[in-house]
Design a protein around this motif. Structure first.
Motif, short mmCIF file in Angstrom:
data_model
loop_
_atom_site.label_atom_id
_atom_site.label_comp_id
_atom_site.label_asym_id
_atom_site.label_seq_id
_atom_site.Cartn_x
_atom_site.Cartn_y
_atom_site.Cartn_z
N GLY A 1 0.85 -1.18 0.00
CA GLY A 1 0.00 0.00 0.00
C GLY A 1 0.89 1.23 0.00
O GLY A 1 1.76 1.39 -0.84
N ASN A 2 0.68 2.09 0.98
CA ASN A 2 1.48 3.31 1.09
C ASN A 2 2.38 3.30 2.30
O ASN A 2 2.87 4.35 2.73
N ILE A 3 2.61 2.14 2.89
CA ILE A 3 3.39 2.08 4.11
C ILE A 3 4.57 1.14 3.94
O ILE A 3 4.46 0.10 3.30
N ILE A 4 5.69 1.49 4.49
CA ILE A 4 6.88 0.64 4.45
C ILE A 4 6.98 -0.09 5.78
O ILE A 4 6.98 0.52 6.84
N PHE A 5 7.04 -1.44 5.72
CA PHE A 5 7.21 -2.23 6.93
C PHE A 5 8.67 -2.69 7.00
O PHE A 5 9.26 -3.07 6.00
N PHE A 6 9.21 -2.68 8.19
CA PHE A 6 10.61 -3.02 8.37
C PHE A 6 10.76 -4.28 9.21
O PHE A 6 10.09 -4.43 10.22
N TYR A 7 11.68 -5.15 8.78
CA TYR A 7 12.13 -6.20 9.67
C TYR A 7 13.06 -5.58 10.71
O TYR A 7 13.65 -4.53 10.47
N ASN A 8 13.18 -6.23 11.85
CA ASN A 8 14.17 -5.77 12.82
C ASN A 8 15.57 -5.96 12.26
O ASN A 8 15.82 -6.83 11.44
N ILE A 9 16.45 -5.12 12.72
CA ILE A 9 17.87 -5.31 12.41
C ILE A 9 18.46 -6.19 13.50
O ILE A 9 18.27 -5.95 14.69
N TYR A 10 19.15 -7.23 13.12
CA TYR A 10 19.78 -8.12 14.08
C TYR A 10 21.29 -8.16 13.82
O TYR A 10 21.74 -8.01 12.69
N THR A 11 22.01 -8.33 14.86
CA THR A 11 23.43 -8.63 14.71
C THR A 11 23.67 -10.03 15.22
O THR A 11 23.11 -10.44 16.23
N LYS B 1 -12.00 -6.37 14.78
CA LYS B 1 -11.25 -7.10 13.75
C LYS B 1 -9.80 -7.19 14.17
O LYS B 1 -9.30 -6.33 14.88
N GLU B 2 -9.14 -8.22 13.71
CA GLU B 2 -7.73 -8.39 14.04
C GLU B 2 -6.91 -7.54 13.07
O GLU B 2 -6.34 -8.02 12.09
N ILE B 3 -6.84 -6.25 13.39
CA ILE B 3 -6.12 -5.29 12.57
C ILE B 3 -5.09 -4.58 13.43
O ILE B 3 -5.05 -4.73 14.66
N THR B 4 -4.24 -3.79 12.79
CA THR B 4 -3.31 -2.91 13.49
C THR B 4 -3.78 -1.47 13.30
O THR B 4 -3.97 -1.02 12.17
N LEU B 5 -3.97 -0.78 14.41
CA LEU B 5 -4.29 0.64 14.38
C LEU B 5 -3.09 1.38 14.96
O LEU B 5 -2.74 1.17 16.13
N GLY B 6 -2.46 2.21 14.15
CA GLY B 6 -1.25 2.86 14.61
C GLY B 6 -1.05 4.24 14.05
O GLY B 6 -1.61 4.61 13.00
N SER B 7 -0.24 5.01 14.76
CA SER B 7 0.19 6.32 14.26
C SER B 7 1.44 6.13 13.40
O SER B 7 1.91 5.00 13.18
N TYR B 8 2.02 7.24 12.97
CA TYR B 8 3.26 7.16 12.19
C TYR B 8 4.44 6.67 13.04
O TYR B 8 5.53 6.44 12.49
N PHE B 9 4.22 6.48 14.33
CA PHE B 9 5.21 5.81 15.16
C PHE B 9 5.56 4.44 14.59
O PHE B 9 6.70 3.96 14.74
N LEU B 10 4.60 3.81 13.90
CA LEU B 10 4.87 2.51 13.29
C LEU B 10 5.99 2.59 12.25
O LEU B 10 6.70 1.61 12.02
N LEU B 11 6.16 3.75 11.64
CA LEU B 11 7.12 3.87 10.54
C LEU B 11 8.56 4.02 11.02
O LEU B 11 9.48 3.48 10.42
#
Length: 535
Positions: free
Chosen positions: A15-25, A86-96
């Motif tokens: 959509g219009n949102i970028i989801f990130f995997y965690n960075i791991y070392t 519904k099993e959804i995610t409701l979030g602010s731009y904090f998610l980004l």
């Protein structure tokens, strides 16, 4: 990889949102998280609904969403009372980007609630899915404020009672994940006569009790799945501030037996020593809680404190005899009592009332707390007809002594209301209190109180002018005077439902009944034991 360090940074555009995997070392075969922001693993086929770009209000976005979707909310103030089923995610731009400034600038404000049009006055209400499944919706990165609570009906043995609960957040047979939110100033209303409009759970509440339903016209209850001990509600990394309610100012659970994870959260008052908050703030009922990593604006006091009409209720007050608090309610908010370290609230001489000290009634006791005055003629608790004076509910090990309880006015228990509790009262006068139904002086049910050198006088009710004793209660009365009380039935004492008090050196005199039981009314298999008693 040996000792080499690898950083993995993958992203997917959905959509219009970028989801990130965690960075791991990865080092020496150990994986270590190096981002403080939690992972969002996204379903590539899920959609993102943007507010206000796609819909002007959040609820419209929720209604349009499908399970697995994300409703992403831009900064701004949204005057809404949301419902999520519904099993959804409701979030602010904090998610980004994990920037907490988005949390502070994206506000769900529940103050526009109209109680005449709906019972749903919480900022966010979590509901089961349409088929009753206990789903796990996610709420992340908001300021939640000015919610008044959801109006519910509870069926009890004494009838149906109606009240508000869950000022900011109301969890209804679901297991949501509520993280990184600022939950403040909920549970109140401009016309509140006490701390808040919510009676249970100012910041949030959880219901899993079959006898509690929404106060609305329906043919039957919502489909639902009762939660069990295996369930866990994630309530971590939140800030709770200045939420108010009669009980559970921060949070209250009803009928839930699983775990609530409050880890890494920030509270009004927190005990670092015990890594916990007191029952004044969080009422657990049968739930278990985890406050690991928590902190607070104020450190909880674990020793005796003083309250005086000349005191002050501010954060810098120490609560000592030289620097006392002003109200009992504020003192209760600052302490952390335990079974091994009970706390005494010492009351100086004076009248503690709404007009003199701003005291809020009822004084709702918590376990392991004592109220000690300077004498029945010197320390006066006067509710000035606003409510019950002292309220005990599932409390253990309380001592009340050397004070007068007066001016109470309630349906049940004008002076004292007591349920499933075992307080000790010594050198106490209970006088000039009124109950619209039962127990002008005291309403006692499922309890085992000890009364010694107590005077119960000039109280009024329909049933049980002095004392109403109910449901297997076994009160122990020693050197007690019950006089000049009035009722239609049982002016001095009314016994019912297998209540078996022990009366020793008791005087029951000059009480007046309109119908029966001027001194005592004994009914429903009750069997008092009387020794050296004058009636």
């Amino acid at each position: 990889l040996g000792d080499k360090v690898r950083s993995v940074y993958n992203k997917y555009l959905t959509g219009n949102i970028i989801f990130f995997y965690n960075i791991y070392t990865i080092q020496e075969k150990k994986m270590k998280r190096v981002l403080t922001f939690s992972v969002l693993f996204a379903n590539l086929f899920a959609n993102t609904i943007n507010i206000p770009a796609d819909y002007s209000i959040i609820q419209a976005g929720i209604n349009a969403a499908e399970p697995g979707d994300t409703v992403l909310v831009d900064e701004g103030i949204y005057y809404e009372n949301l419902q999520i089923n519904k099993e959804i995610t409701l979030g602010s731009y904090f998610l980004l980007d994990g920037d907490l400034s988005h949390r502070d600038a994206t506000i769900i404000d529940g103050s526009s609630y109209n109680e005449n049009s709906s019972p749903f006055g919480s900022c966010v209400l979590f509901l089961p899915s349409d088929n009753g499944e206990a789903i796990s919706a996610k709420l992340t990165g908001f300021t939640i404020q000015n919610g008044q609570g959801t109006r519910v009906r509870e069926t009890t043995d004494d009838g149906v009672i109606t009240y508000y609960m869950g000022g900011g957040l109301m969890i209804w047979y679901t297991i949501p994940e509520i993280t990184f939110n600022y939950i403040r100033d909920n549970g109140g209303a401009p016309d509140s006569t006490r701390a808040g409009k919510s009676q249970r759970g100012g910041g949030g509440a959880l219901n899993n009790h079959i006898d509690v339903e929404f106060d609305e016209d329906r043919n039957g209850p919502y489909d639902r799945t009762v939660l069990t001990r295996d369930d866990e509600i994630i309530f971590s990394n939140n800030i709770f501030e200045n939420n108010d309610s009669e009980t559970g100012n921060t949070f209250e659970s009803i009928g839930y037996v699983g775990e609530v994870d409050f880890s890494d959260s920030f509270f009004d008052v927190f005990s670092t020593e015990y890594e916990d908050v007191s029952e004044y703030w969080v009422v657990e009922d049968e739930a278990t809680t985890d406050f690991t990593g928590g902190s607070g604006d104020l450190e909880a006091i674990t020793h005796g404190v003083w309250v005086s009409p000349d005191g002050t209720d501010v954060s810098s007050t120490f609560g000592t005899e030289q620097d006392p608090f002003k109200t009992i309610d504020y003192a209760l908010s600052r302490i952390y009592p335990t079974a091994n370290d009970a706390i005494t609230i010492n009351l100086t001489e004076g009248i503690f009332s709404p007009s003199t000290t701003g005291e809020a009634f009822p004084i709702i006791m918590i376990s392991y707390v004592n109220l000690i005055g300077q004498g029945e003629e010197l320390t006066i608790l006067d509710a000035e007809q606003t409510n019950t004076v002292i309220y005990f509910n599932k409390c253990i090990y309380n001592n009340i002594s050397d004070l007068t309880i007066t001016g109470g006015n309630s349906s049940n228990g004008g002076g004292i209301f007591m349920n499933a509790s075992n307080p000790t009262l010594m050198h106490v006068t209970i006088s000039e209190n009124t109950a619209g139904e039962n127990g002008g002086g005291m309403f006692i049910t499922l309890s085992i109180p000890d009364l010694s050198h107590v005077m119960i006088t000039e109280n009024n009710s329909i049933i049980g002018g002095g004392i109403f004793l109910d449901k297997f209660s076994t009160a122990n009365l020693n050197y007690v005077i019950i006089s000049d009380n009035n009722a239609d039935e049982g002016a001095g004492i009314y016994l019912t439902a297998n209540s078996d008090p022990n009366l020793t050196h008791v005087m029951i005199v000059k009480n007046s009944s309109n119908f029966s039981g001027g001194g005592m009314y004994i009914g429903d298999n009750s069997s008092p034991i009387l020794m050296h008693v004058t009636i």
